[in-house]
Write an enzyme that holds these catalytic residues in place. Structure first.
Site, short mmCIF file in Angstrom:
data_model
loop_
_atom_site.label_atom_id
_atom_site.label_comp_id
_atom_site.label_asym_id
_atom_site.label_seq_id
_atom_site.Cartn_x
_atom_site.Cartn_y
_atom_site.Cartn_z
N GLU A 49 -110.77 -15.54 -2.38
CA GLU A 49 -110.95 -14.70 -2.39
C GLU A 49 -111.47 -14.43 -0.70
OE1 GLU A 49 -112.13 -16.58 -4.77
OE2 GLU A 49 -113.92 -16.34 -5.84
N SER A 69 -112.09 -27.62 -5.29
CA SER A 69 -112.25 -28.76 -5.01
C SER A 69 -112.53 -29.43 -7.04
CB SER A 69 -113.98 -28.44 -5.52
OG SER A 69 -113.66 -27.41 -7.18
N CYS A 88 -110.30 -31.38 3.49
CA CYS A 88 -110.43 -31.87 2.74
C CYS A 88 -109.97 -33.63 3.41
CB CYS A 88 -109.29 -31.81 1.64
SG CYS A 88 -107.87 -31.52 1.72
N LYS A 92 -102.48 -16.83 -5.71
CA LYS A 92 -104.03 -16.61 -5.54
C LYS A 92 -104.42 -16.95 -4.62
CE LYS A 92 -107.96 -16.88 -6.50
NZ LYS A 92 -108.69 -16.58 -5.70
N GLU A 118 -119.10 -34.31 -2.28
CA GLU A 118 -119.15 -33.59 -1.62
C GLU A 118 -119.77 -33.09 -0.93
OE1 GLU A 118 -115.65 -31.55 -2.47
OE2 GLU A 118 -114.09 -31.99 -0.86
N PHE A 152 -110.64 -21.85 0.08
CA PHE A 152 -110.76 -21.17 1.79
C PHE A 152 -110.31 -22.18 2.99
CE2 PHE A 152 -114.65 -23.95 1.20
CZ PHE A 152 -114.67 -23.74 2.89
P1 NAD Z 1 -112.91 -23.42 -4.97
O1 NAD Z 1 -112.39 -24.95 -6.05
O2 NAD Z 1 -113.81 -23.78 -5.49
O3 NAD Z 1 -111.62 -23.23 -5.09
C1 NAD Z 1 -110.97 -22.83 -5.42
C2 NAD Z 1 -109.56 -21.40 -5.73
O4 NAD Z 1 -110.45 -21.87 -7.22
C3 NAD Z 1 -110.19 -20.51 -5.04
O5 NAD Z 1 -108.65 -19.79 -4.71
C4 NAD Z 1 -110.94 -19.82 -5.82
O6 NAD Z 1 -110.85 -18.49 -6.04
C5 NAD Z 1 -110.47 -19.95 -7.38
N1 NAD Z 1 -111.95 -20.82 -8.11
C6 NAD Z 1 -113.21 -20.82 -8.20
N2 NAD Z 1 -113.92 -21.47 -9.49
C7 NAD Z 1 -112.46 -21.27 -10.30
C8 NAD Z 1 -113.35 -21.32 -11.77
N3 NAD Z 1 -114.17 -21.16 -12.36
N4 NAD Z 1 -112.03 -21.18 -12.67
C9 NAD Z 1 -110.74 -21.34 -11.54
N5 NAD Z 1 -110.84 -20.76 -10.55
C10 NAD Z 1 -111.85 -21.18 -9.46
O7 NAD Z 1 -112.61 -24.57 -3.15
P2 NAD Z 1 -112.90 -23.81 -1.86
O8 NAD Z 1 -114.50 -24.11 -2.02
O9 NAD Z 1 -112.11 -22.74 -1.85
O10 NAD Z 1 -112.01 -24.88 -1.82
C11 NAD Z 1 -113.08 -26.01 -1.07
C12 NAD Z 1 -112.32 -26.89 -1.72
O11 NAD Z 1 -111.12 -27.67 -1.85
C13 NAD Z 1 -113.52 -28.64 -1.23
O12 NAD Z 1 -113.37 -29.57 -2.37
C14 NAD Z 1 -112.15 -29.93 -0.64
O13 NAD Z 1 -111.96 -30.61 -0.55
C15 NAD Z 1 -111.17 -29.01 -1.78
N6 NAD Z 1 -109.90 -29.04 -1.22
C16 NAD Z 1 -108.62 -29.73 -1.12
C17 NAD Z 1 -107.48 -30.54 -0.85
C18 NAD Z 1 -106.64 -31.53 -1.34
O14 NAD Z 1 -105.42 -31.42 -0.24
N7 NAD Z 1 -107.15 -32.71 -1.87
C19 NAD Z 1 -107.21 -29.03 0.65
C20 NAD Z 1 -107.95 -28.71 0.57
C21 NAD Z 1 -109.53 -27.92 0.30
#
Ligand code: NAD
Length: 498
Positions: free
Chosen positions: A177, A227, A282, A174, A383, A150
């Protein structure tokens, strides 16, 4: 009235009539601004089929023509910069200026992709044996999927699909959401730029949609950013299904402040890196490692600045920081701050109870600043992904480096110092993917590659830059001889060229 969102499949909006839907909020007001459909079996199959059907023609399109689509896409993003920024800010909550900055970082990847004819040039060796030549070329992988978080609804999709598509692949995105309007608009712009229908498809949804993309035989490669627990799961599941995978995870980025650092500069850097975008980056700095005598003067400088952070909705052009993404995120961050207090860290600035007049239902939290945080505390280990900075005091440089090395995350880190020797040693020995020297958020530009080490990344390829080109292509090597008329007969041992 909440808008009804859609999927983008085969160059058209697909409105879902039934099934699951999710709410998208304006985090500043707490109001639901739109309803997003969660694609079911039928919609996901339509997206994958559209990408599969578009693949042969697009892969056969000369790279220079694919580059021309990217040039037009670049121009359209520039033309619509303000509209895109509003889409980002209204669903994410970050300030407009910050949103524009993030779009620009994504735009740089499109600019990099404009050079695809040059980037795809292969290698040729004449005479690897007598009258035998060898050449290597890069061909598209196939249908690629991107799953994005997000916190950067423009930049992170732009890390992925422009380069994948410029390389000749087709794509199913994808997006998160929580803020899907921006990626939907970007897909429309790419279509307007001349990408044929089906080359880029956007399927909205949650983990159920992801589950299909990770296992469906129609998908050849998966790029994920999110994450760490989900990144690990995505990596393991997609790899077990025979796909190539890059899965970028979470972070806990440390900024080391040496006693000889310019403390004014270090304070400015920490303010922007810890509280910009409400800490939802991140590459945010969430731990300041104060070495020796730097600790007291650093806290002295930080505390009033954190107390006076200008917090507001994106429409307030004076705001330095907006709300966090959801009510759940707000509760989770507050809970972690509570735990820090219980564990005995010193909460120098407490932003837990900030409330904004007129925005009482928004997901706002003031900046929080902890001093004397210890590595065993949850506020250090987790985090937080919110506007919370922890200061850890250490006696010397080696202890600071050890702290960075022992942390399970390895996305970014920085050192602030005037000592070139310390900076060089730190850059060399830190087991972290992206290192800054007097630069707090060392996000590589598009023609370098982005990625962390340790629990911040799973898979061998970083995103964008040449790693991106390698990820989105398969290498093929051709060894060729033209018949010379001289028969050599069958050879039953492994060929060695003479
Ligand atoms: P998230 O892991 O909750 O969601 C990321 C994506 O995965 C979304 O599209 C979501 O719909 C999907 N998702 C969520 N739960 C899932 C599951 N159980 N199974 C499969 N798919 C699932 O992350 P977020 O809250 O949207 O974003 C924040 C996180 O992203 C933080 O941990 C941040 O550090 C990380 N991030 C990392 C980078 C990087 O470059 N390393 C960059 C931006 C964000």
């Amino acid at each position: 009235m909440a808008k009804s969102l859609y999927h983008w499949i085969k160059g058209e909006k697909l409105h879902q009539q039934s099934g699951k839907f999710g709410d998208v909020f304006d985090p500043a007001t707490g109001d639901v601004v739109s309803r997003v459909p969660f694609g079911g079996v039928e919609e996901i199959a339509a997206a994958i089929n559209a990408a599969t059907d578009a693949l042969p023609n697009w892969a056969a399109t000369p790279p220079i023509q694919r580059a021309r689509v990217m040039f037009r896409f670049k121009a359209l993003i520039e033309e619509h910069m303000d509209d895109i920024a509003v889409l980002v800010s209204s669903e994410h909550g970050k300030t407009l200026e910050d949103a524009r900055g993030s779009i620009t970082r994504g735009l740089e990847v499109v600019e990099f992709a404009c050079g695809i004819p040059h980037l795809l040039k292969g290698e040729f060796t004449e005479q690897v044996g007598t009258n035998v030549d060898s050449y290597s070329l890069r061909q598209p992988v196939g249908v690629c999927a991107g799953i994005t978080p997000f916190n950067f609804p423009a930049m992170i999709p732009l890390w992925m699909f422009p380069l994948a598509i410029a390389c000749g692949n087709t794509f199913v995105l994808k997006p998160s959401e929580k803020d899907p309007s921006c990626p939907l608009f970007l897909a429309q712009l790419l279509h307007e730029a001349g990408a044929p229908a089906g080359v880029l498809n956007v399927i909205n949804g949650d983990k159920d949609a992801v589950a299909t993309l990770l296992t469906d035989p129609g998908i050849d490669a998966v790029s994920f950013v999110g994450s760490t627990p989900i990144a690990k799961h995505v990596y393991a599941t997609a790899a077990a299904s025979g796909k190539r995978v890059q899965a970028l995870g979470g972070a806990k980025n440390h900024m080391v402040v040496m006693p000889d650092a310019d403390l004014e500069q270090a304070t400015d850097a920490l303010m922007g890196a810890a509280y910009g975008s409400a800490g939802e980056r991140c590459m945010a700095v969430s731990v300041a490692v104060a070495v020796g005598s730097s600790a007291d003067p650093l806290i002295e400088r930080l505390a009033p600045r954190v107390r006076n952070l200008k917090i507001g909705p994106y429409s307030d052009l004076e705001a330095e920081m907006g709300p966090v993404i959801t009510k759940e995120a707000l509760a989770r961050i507050r809970g972690l701050v509570d735990a820090g207090v219980t564990d005995g860290a010193e909460l120098v600035v407490d932003g837990r109870d900030v409330s904004l007049q007129g925005y009482e239902n928004g997901f706002f939290l003031g900046g929080c600043l902890f001093d004397k945080v210890l590595p065993e505390m949850s506020v250090y280990k987790e985090e937080i992904f919110g506007p919370v900075l922890s200061v850890v005091r250490v006696p010397d440089y080696e202890s600071a480096l050890q702290l960075v090395k022992d942390n399970p995350f390895g996305n970014g880190t920085a050192i602030f110092t005037r000592d070139g020797d310390a900076a060089r040693d730190f850059s060399n020995r830190a087991n972290i993917g992206m290192v800054g020297v007097n630069v707090p958020i060392p996000v590589p530009v598009a023609y370098h590659s982005f990625g962390g080490w340790k629990d911040s990344m799973f898979g061998a390829s970083n995103t964008h830059g040449m790693d991106g080109v390698r990820f989105y292509t398969r290498l093929k090597t051709v060894t060729s001889r033209w018949p010379s008329g001289i028969r050599q007969g069958a050879d039953f041992s492994i060929p060695t060229l003479k």
